[in-house]
Design a protein around this motif. Sequence first.
Motif, mmCIF file in Angstrom:
data_model
loop_
_atom_site.group_PDB
_atom_site.id
_atom_site.type_symbol
_atom_site.label_atom_id
_atom_site.label_comp_id
_atom_site.label_asym_id
_atom_site.label_seq_id
_atom_site.Cartn_x
_atom_site.Cartn_y
_atom_site.Cartn_z
ATOM 1 N N ARG A 144 0.813 -1.217 0.000
ATOM 2 C CA ARG A 144 0.000 0.000 0.000
ATOM 3 C C ARG A 144 0.847 1.269 0.000
ATOM 4 N NH1 ARG A 144 -3.094 -3.251 3.719
ATOM 5 N NH2 ARG A 144 -2.075 -2.249 5.481
ATOM 6 N N GLY A 145 2.173 1.107 -0.052
ATOM 7 C CA GLY A 145 3.043 2.272 -0.083
ATOM 8 C C GLY A 145 3.056 3.054 1.202
ATOM 9 N N LYS A 146 2.709 2.410 2.324
ATOM 10 C CA LYS A 146 2.618 3.118 3.598
ATOM 11 C C LYS A 146 3.964 3.318 4.270
ATOM 12 C CE LYS A 146 -0.444 2.168 6.624
ATOM 13 N NZ LYS A 146 -1.274 1.408 7.585
ATOM 14 N N ILE A 147 5.005 2.658 3.782
ATOM 15 C CA ILE A 147 6.250 2.660 4.537
ATOM 16 C C ILE A 147 7.420 3.268 3.768
ATOM 17 C CG2 ILE A 147 5.612 0.735 6.027
ATOM 18 C CD1 ILE A 147 7.150 -1.119 4.205
ATOM 19 N N PHE A 148 7.125 4.137 2.809
ATOM 20 C CA PHE A 148 8.196 4.775 2.043
ATOM 21 C C PHE A 148 9.189 5.491 2.953
ATOM 22 C CE2 PHE A 148 6.620 5.363 -2.610
ATOM 23 C CZ PHE A 148 6.391 4.000 -2.693
ATOM 24 N N THR A 149 8.690 6.276 3.894
ATOM 25 C CA THR A 149 9.565 7.066 4.765
ATOM 26 C C THR A 149 10.496 6.170 5.565
ATOM 27 O OG1 THR A 149 7.911 8.812 4.969
ATOM 28 C CG2 THR A 149 9.634 8.746 6.639
ATOM 29 N N LYS A 150 9.962 5.087 6.119
ATOM 30 C CA LYS A 150 10.788 4.174 6.913
ATOM 31 C C LYS A 150 11.848 3.495 6.051
ATOM 32 C CE LYS A 150 6.848 3.089 9.957
ATOM 33 N NZ LYS A 150 7.274 3.619 11.256
ATOM 34 N N ILE A 151 11.456 3.078 4.844
ATOM 35 C CA ILE A 151 12.403 2.369 3.979
ATOM 36 C C ILE A 151 13.521 3.300 3.507
ATOM 37 C CG2 ILE A 151 12.687 1.109 1.819
ATOM 38 C CD1 ILE A 151 9.824 0.126 2.106
ATOM 39 N N ILE A 152 13.183 4.533 3.161
ATOM 40 C CA ILE A 152 14.206 5.484 2.731
ATOM 41 C C ILE A 152 15.232 5.692 3.838
ATOM 42 C CG2 ILE A 152 14.580 7.960 2.368
ATOM 43 C CD1 ILE A 152 14.093 6.539 -0.191
ATOM 44 N N ARG A 153 14.758 5.764 5.084
ATOM 45 C CA ARG A 153 15.696 5.910 6.202
ATOM 46 C C ARG A 153 16.586 4.677 6.327
ATOM 47 N NH1 ARG A 153 12.329 9.114 10.973
ATOM 48 N NH2 ARG A 153 11.382 10.629 9.577
ATOM 49 N N GLU A 154 16.006 3.504 6.153
ATOM 50 C CA GLU A 154 16.799 2.271 6.192
ATOM 51 C C GLU A 154 17.875 2.298 5.110
ATOM 52 O OE1 GLU A 154 14.839 -1.509 6.151
ATOM 53 O OE2 GLU A 154 13.159 -0.754 7.328
ATOM 54 N N ILE A 155 17.493 2.706 3.901
ATOM 55 C CA ILE A 155 18.437 2.753 2.782
ATOM 56 C C ILE A 155 19.579 3.710 3.087
ATOM 57 C CG2 ILE A 155 18.715 3.556 0.403
ATOM 58 C CD1 ILE A 155 15.911 2.398 -0.166
ATOM 59 N N THR A 156 19.237 4.900 3.562
ATOM 60 C CA THR A 156 20.244 5.927 3.851
ATOM 61 C C THR A 156 21.210 5.461 4.928
ATOM 62 O OG1 THR A 156 18.716 7.702 3.227
ATOM 63 C CG2 THR A 156 20.586 8.303 4.614
ATOM 64 N N VAL A 157 20.673 4.910 6.015
ATOM 65 C CA VAL A 157 21.523 4.465 7.124
ATOM 66 C C VAL A 157 22.369 3.263 6.713
ATOM 67 C CG1 VAL A 157 21.498 3.479 9.448
ATOM 68 C CG2 VAL A 157 20.018 5.413 8.900
ATOM 69 N N ALA A 158 21.785 2.326 5.946
ATOM 70 C CA ALA A 158 22.533 1.155 5.486
ATOM 71 C C ALA A 158 23.683 1.572 4.571
ATOM 72 C CB ALA A 158 21.602 0.189 4.763
ATOM 73 N N ALA A 159 23.423 2.522 3.665
ATOM 74 C CA ALA A 159 24.473 2.992 2.757
ATOM 75 C C ALA A 159 25.568 3.730 3.519
ATOM 76 C CB ALA A 159 23.867 3.906 1.688
ATOM 77 N N ARG A 160 25.177 4.467 4.549
ATOM 78 C CA ARG A 160 26.167 5.208 5.340
ATOM 79 C C ARG A 160 27.087 4.247 6.100
ATOM 80 N NH1 ARG A 160 23.008 8.682 8.580
ATOM 81 N NH2 ARG A 160 23.022 10.084 6.787
ATOM 82 N N SER A 161 26.527 3.167 6.613
ATOM 83 C CA SER A 161 27.322 2.268 7.455
ATOM 84 C C SER A 161 28.063 1.194 6.665
ATOM 85 C CB SER A 161 26.423 1.592 8.495
ATOM 86 O OG SER A 161 25.426 0.802 7.866
ATOM 87 N N GLY A 162 27.509 0.808 5.489
ATOM 88 C CA GLY A 162 28.121 -0.307 4.772
ATOM 89 C C GLY A 162 28.485 -0.042 3.324
ATOM 90 N N GLY A 163 28.316 1.211 2.868
ATOM 91 C CA GLY A 163 28.647 1.532 1.490
ATOM 92 C C GLY A 163 27.446 1.466 0.565
ATOM 93 N N GLY A 164 27.584 2.059 -0.604
ATOM 94 C CA GLY A 164 26.455 2.223 -1.508
ATOM 95 C C GLY A 164 26.269 1.125 -2.536
ATOM 96 N N ASP A 165 27.053 0.047 -2.454
ATOM 97 C CA ASP A 165 26.918 -1.061 -3.401
ATOM 98 C C ASP A 165 26.055 -2.157 -2.779
ATOM 99 O OD1 ASP A 165 27.096 -3.078 -5.231
ATOM 100 O OD2 ASP A 165 29.256 -3.430 -4.967
ATOM 101 N N PRO A 166 24.820 -2.351 -3.251
ATOM 102 C CA PRO A 166 23.943 -3.371 -2.655
ATOM 103 C C PRO A 166 24.523 -4.774 -2.708
ATOM 104 C CG PRO A 166 22.673 -1.894 -4.055
ATOM 105 C CD PRO A 166 24.125 -1.594 -4.300
ATOM 106 N N GLU A 167 25.346 -5.080 -3.717
ATOM 107 C CA GLU A 167 25.916 -6.426 -3.828
ATOM 108 C C GLU A 167 26.921 -6.715 -2.719
ATOM 109 O OE1 GLU A 167 24.824 -8.777 -5.868
ATOM 110 O OE2 GLU A 167 23.322 -7.274 -6.374
ATOM 111 N N ALA A 168 27.535 -5.662 -2.192
ATOM 112 C CA ALA A 168 28.530 -5.836 -1.129
ATOM 113 C C ALA A 168 27.981 -5.453 0.248
ATOM 114 C CB ALA A 168 29.766 -4.993 -1.439
#
Length: 249
Positions: free
Chosen positions: A21-45
């Motif tokens: 239902r697209g209700k969790i865009f805000t939460k997912i974007i935060r997850e993406i940003t924090v994950a990229a900050r801590s582990g790098g921007g390459d999803p494969e790694a």
Amino acid sequence: MSGHNKWSSIKHKKGKEDAKRGKIFTKIIREITVAARSGGGDPEANPALRLAVSRAQNANMPKDNIERGIKRGTGELEGVNYEDFLYEAYSPGGVALIIVGLSDNKKRTVSEVRHAVTSHNGSMAEKGSVAWNFHQMGHIFIQKDKYDEDELMMTALDCGADDFVAEDDIYLITVNPHDLQKVIISLENENIKIDDFSLVYEPKNTVKANDSASQIIGLINELEDLDDVQNVFANFDIDDEILEKIAVE
């Protein structure tokens, strides 16, 4: 099976429906940003980023939004600095709550959390007064219809899992929180598709809460509807039939 474990399974399903239902865009974007900050921007790694991107795709988030979230995390674009938080509270019936999430303004967040808790006749708790009754672990979810139970269980244990349970339409694999990423990578190397994963707080002791079930779950749902809150954990034990009835209302 305890009510708490059953609730974990129900919340996993609820998260899938919210994503549709697209209700969790805000939460997912935060997850993406924090994950990229801590582990790098390459999803494969970066397994955490890979799963966050997968959640975004399942929720039909535009590709441009995903890419901007990654670039904010890696510093290529200016972005908000999110900090994690953990608040402790009590819901009706004396049930203890652990409330975790990501915030760019903790004053706003604690005000919103306190309002939700008190409006459901609960109360905020002092630091440490609730957390002692929980221990952290990792949960990995895998779709049941894709794999043979016995074979997957043996593979999961060989990959470092601590426990393996079949629940409704999913397999729930429990791991040491420090080994979560390692086990995910090992499973993926065995061509096992991870449906979802999370760090959770499991209670050491539970409170029977059938009489307060509706109020407790109402409070948990309201808290998890807050943009800053990623998850809520409770030490309740509710009979399965009561829990499932409330969860679908």
